[in-house]
Design a protein around this motif. Structure first.
Motif: not given
Length: 818
Positions: A511, A513, A545-546, A549-552, A651
């Motif tokens: 979970q 990041m 799926e992470l 996430d825009e934080r990746f 992406k």
């Protein structure tokens, strides 16, 4: 001399360089030609990867080797004088320089960023004569004013980086990070944060920062802090080796003032007991500079024992290094260090070709999607009655073990490696040590042939296993083939420089990041020598799926400002607690920290729902103990397996190589007519083939998907523009049917017929080379010069005949009428 007929190289040597040298620039120390700033992005489809070819900056001018000042981009004289300016601006952005010159040999267009924001901004770009090129002193004075350097800063700014004479220089982003840090510290700033993706050389960057500050005597005593023994030892032996006898590793809780460069584990400097706080042996002003490696871990937390060291030496300049800055409700890197002075992301690293792109294979198992529920009163393999509820993906291998699930995951891993490369270095991330052992056993049983060759083919490398930990160096060493597969839980999430790791398997619930980015970082290193250009992520737990996430791959947004009064029993990131070395770690070093997870004595983090250090499992309130169920005889199947690739926007996309080719071609050619026109007008078809290869069109990958009998022209026409798939043989037959060769006789007729046959056999690339005339069957007709002179009347006539033959070969079929 007709200047318009000169090549770009001639323009540089005959006009641009003389103008620059006449202005006073030193040819040896200040002028570098063909400066390659990027390595070239790797494009991956199927099992193939190819680098895009990148251009080099024509000329870069330097004040010192560590201080680039200007970029000069040249073009042939047939172009307008400012033709290369936009290209030069791109290189200048990478080098962070304000002066850009473009030239075609007639003069220069001078783009001067130092004018922005001044009354002279309307003269941002001016045209100057060759003889008016500015001197080094002029540009350096303008640069210093632009940067706002003070006289006291200049000795530090002018200190060169370490150069061992091997030709290794800091990459452009490393140089930016070094320069921005040195500038900040020389100006009096005492907190600097550098965010650089895993595999981009943070430690080498830190070494060069220290070297310049140390050599200039701006900082005399330096402390390099890390929380894992392997990080300290790798640093000391590798990047920091030039410090020689000035450097020491702090052991035995003693700080020796005879040394100037100190490397240390936090755990060797502090502990919960006052007697363990070795850092207090010296005065708070003992260190001038502290570099904190992986600063997102323990030192990010305000109330951690490790932060106490930084607070004690608060007068020292402190530089934090991380790939994953921490920004949560409890922990903030930017609150302590400020906003990053420089950021170089995974996306940038992949685009530049310094980091390996990835493809993701997502595997969905029916039991994960649907869940599993025991029958009434069902007992597990140990005779324990299983609590009646639905167990889902998050439970598997934590509270519920299904043997068939473990077996299917192991089979999928094994089959993938057998299909690709059974000797590809692989890390399998499991939920805990028990899971890692069961996975090791399952993979070993599925690979008896490999285990017979070497029983270290698959090994569990976890904190509780001394034999496994002892093989870690062999696993990460590209020269050592074994171990090939490592099953682990936490030990290998960070600090493991596995350059040739080609497969990362995720069978762990992730979970965080921060943790996800660290795990992905195990595969992102490139090693051209061993053919490691990309890697695969085999995901069984939807962890990838992470990526969405825009934080990746973005800069974390600062969430809170943490102050000491805000914190009560604050949690510490579990990653601050992995892989410490027991010999140098005091007991209860984390005694003052409350955590949701705990660390076993040998450094693997384990799930601890009750907070008392018990292993993964389900807490039974009646028996007051932890239960981990294990069952067999459950049918488990794969529901789906989807392959996704890293795309240009960072992406994941699900596309075949055909899809990629269509998308790439649409950027190069607006229509089929546009492509055909360009192809037919090209003197050498190989030039277009090479050009498309540079854009990442992998011909061998297309051949695998489309067929091997078409040449590049027909593959593009068919794949991109939906034209009939003509093979080389069909094109050759069409030429024969049109009786094209009747216009020739004798040697010319024979040669052209054989060239057509050769095209049908191997393609247009082979017949475009004059060398083709030196081998059979042409050498039986005569020598190369005899064929060209006697058969065609000379080289120009031969080349014209070949061009006409190619035009016949690529004649497009007439559109069908209704």
């Amino acid at each position: 001399m007709d200047k318009r007929k000169l090549s770009e190289t001639d323009i540089i040597s005959k006009f641009i360089l003389p103008a620059v040298k006449t202005a006073g620039w030193d040819d040896i120390t200040q002028i570098r030609q063909e400066v390659k700033l990027r390595d070239g992005k790797v494009i991956v489809r199927g099992q193939l990867g190819v680098r895009k070819t990148v251009k080099s900056a024509d000329i870069v001018l330097y004040h010192k080797p560590s201080m680039p000042l200007a970029v000069i981009e040249a073009k042939a004289n047939k172009h307008e004088v400012g033709k290369g300016l936009q290209q030069g601006l791109d290189y200048a952005r990478l080098l962070d320089v304000p002066f850009i010159f473009a030239s075609n040999g007639d003069g220069f267009i001078f783009h001067d960023k130092t004018k922005l924001g001044t009354p002279d901004a309307h003269n941002l770009e001016t045209e100057i004569r060759l003889e008016d090129f500015p001197s080094p002193q002029e540009l350096w004075a303008k640069y210093c004013a632009y940067k706002g350097y003070t006289e006291s800063q200049l000795p530090i700014i002018n200190q060169a980086y370490y150069d061992d004479g091997s030709g290794k220089h800091p990459r452009y982003y490393q140089l930016q990070a070094i320069n921005k840090t040195v500038e900040a510290i020389s100006s009096g700033k005492d907190r600097v944060l550098l965010v650089m993706a895993t595999g981009t050389g943070k430690t080498y960057t830190a070494f060069q920062i220290i070297w310049r500050l140390w050599k200039s005597r701006a900082k005399k005593r330096i402390l390099f802090l890390a929380d894992r023994n392997i990080l300290v030892d790798q640093t000391r032996i590798n990047d920091f080796q030039p410090f020689g006898t000035s450097m020491t590793k702090i052991t035995g809780r003693t700080i020796d003032p005879a040394y100037e460069i100190h490397l240390a584990l936090y755990q060797a400097l502090t502990g919960p007991e006052e007697s363990q706080k070795a850092f207090k042996q010296v005065d708070p002003d003992f260190f001038d500079l502290i570099i904190i490696d992986e600063c997102h871990r323990g030192s990010a937390s305000e109330d951690s024992a490790w932060r106490e060291i930084l607070t004690y030496f608060k007068g020292a300049a402190q530089v934090g290094l991380t790939a994953t800055p921490k920004e949560t409700d409890e922990v903030s890197n930017s609150d302590y260090f400020g906003d990053p002075a420089y950021t170089y992301s995974l996306k940038e690293g992949i685009e530049d070709g310094f980091l390996a792109p990835y493809k993701v294979v997502r595997v969905d198992l029916d039991v994960d999607l649907q869940g599993w529920r025991p029958t009434k009163g069902q007992v597990d393999n140990n005779g324990e009655v299983i609590q009646d509820r639905i167990y889902n993906q998050k439970d598997f291998d934590r509270t519920m073990v299904i043997d068939e699930r473990t077996q299917l995951v192991a089979e999928t891993i094994t089959n993938y490696l057998k299909r690709t490369d059974p000797m590809a270095k692989t890390i399998v991330f499991c939920n805990d040590i028990d899971h890692a052992e069961r996975m090791r056993r399952a993979i070993a049983n599925l690979n008896p042939e490999q285990m017979a060759k070497n029983d270290k083919y698959v090994m569990k490398i976890t904190g509780d296993d001394e034999l496994g930990k002892g093989q870690l160096d062999n696993f990460i060493n590209p020269k050592r083939p074994y171990p090939v597969i490592a099953t682990t839980s936490e030990l290998m999430t960070t600090g493991v420089d596995a350059k040739t790791c080609k497969l990362v398997v995720l069978d762990q619930n992730i979970q965080s990041m921060t943790k996800f980015k660290q795990i992905i970082g195990r595969g992102t290193r490139i090693d051209d020598r061993y053919g490691k250009l990309w890697f695969t992520i085999l995901d069984f737990k939807k962890a990838t799926e992470l990526f969405a996430d825009e934080r990746f791959d973005g800069t974390p947004e600062k969430i809170i400002k943490v102050t000491p009064t805000d914190i009560e029993d604050e949690d510490v990131d579990l990653e601050s607690q992995d892989d410490t070395t027991s010999a140098e770690t005091p007991d209860n070093v984390f005694g003052d920290q409350t955590t949701d997870d705990t660390t076993d004595a040998n450094n693997d983090t384990i799930n601890d729902p009750k907070g008392d250090g018990t292993l993964d499992g389900e807490w039974d309130d009646e028996t007051n103990k932890m239960v981990k169920y294990r069952v067999s005889g459950v049918t488990v199947n794969k529901v789906a397996e989807r392959v996704q690739y890293y795309d240009t926007d960072g992406k994941l996309v699900t596309e075949s190589f055909i899809d990629y080719t269509r998308k790439t071609m649409s950027k190069q050619f607006s229509s089929l007519d546009d492509f055909v026109k360009r192809w037919n007008e090209s003197d050498r078809k190989q030039a277009i083939i090479d050009e498309l290869s540079e854009e990442g069109i992998i011909w061998s990958a297309l051949e695998e998907e489309v067929g091997k009998d078409m040449d590049p022209f027909d593959m593009i026409c068919h794949v991109v523009y939906d034209q009939p798939p003509l093979t080389r043989k069909e094109r050759a037959d069409n030429v024969q049917k049109r009786n094209y060769f009747t216009k020739y006789s004798g040697t010319a007729h024979t040669v052209l017929e054989n060239l057509l046959l050769k095209y049908a056999d191997v393609g247009v690339q082979e017949i475009e080379s004059m060398q083709a005339l030196k081998v059979a069957p042409f050498n039986e007709i005569g020598s190369l010069s005899e064929i060209v002179k006697k058969g065609f009347g000379g080289k120009p006539q031969y080349e014209q005949a070949l061009k006409e033959l190619e035009a016949e070969i690529y004649q497009m079929p007439a559109p069908k009428t209704a």
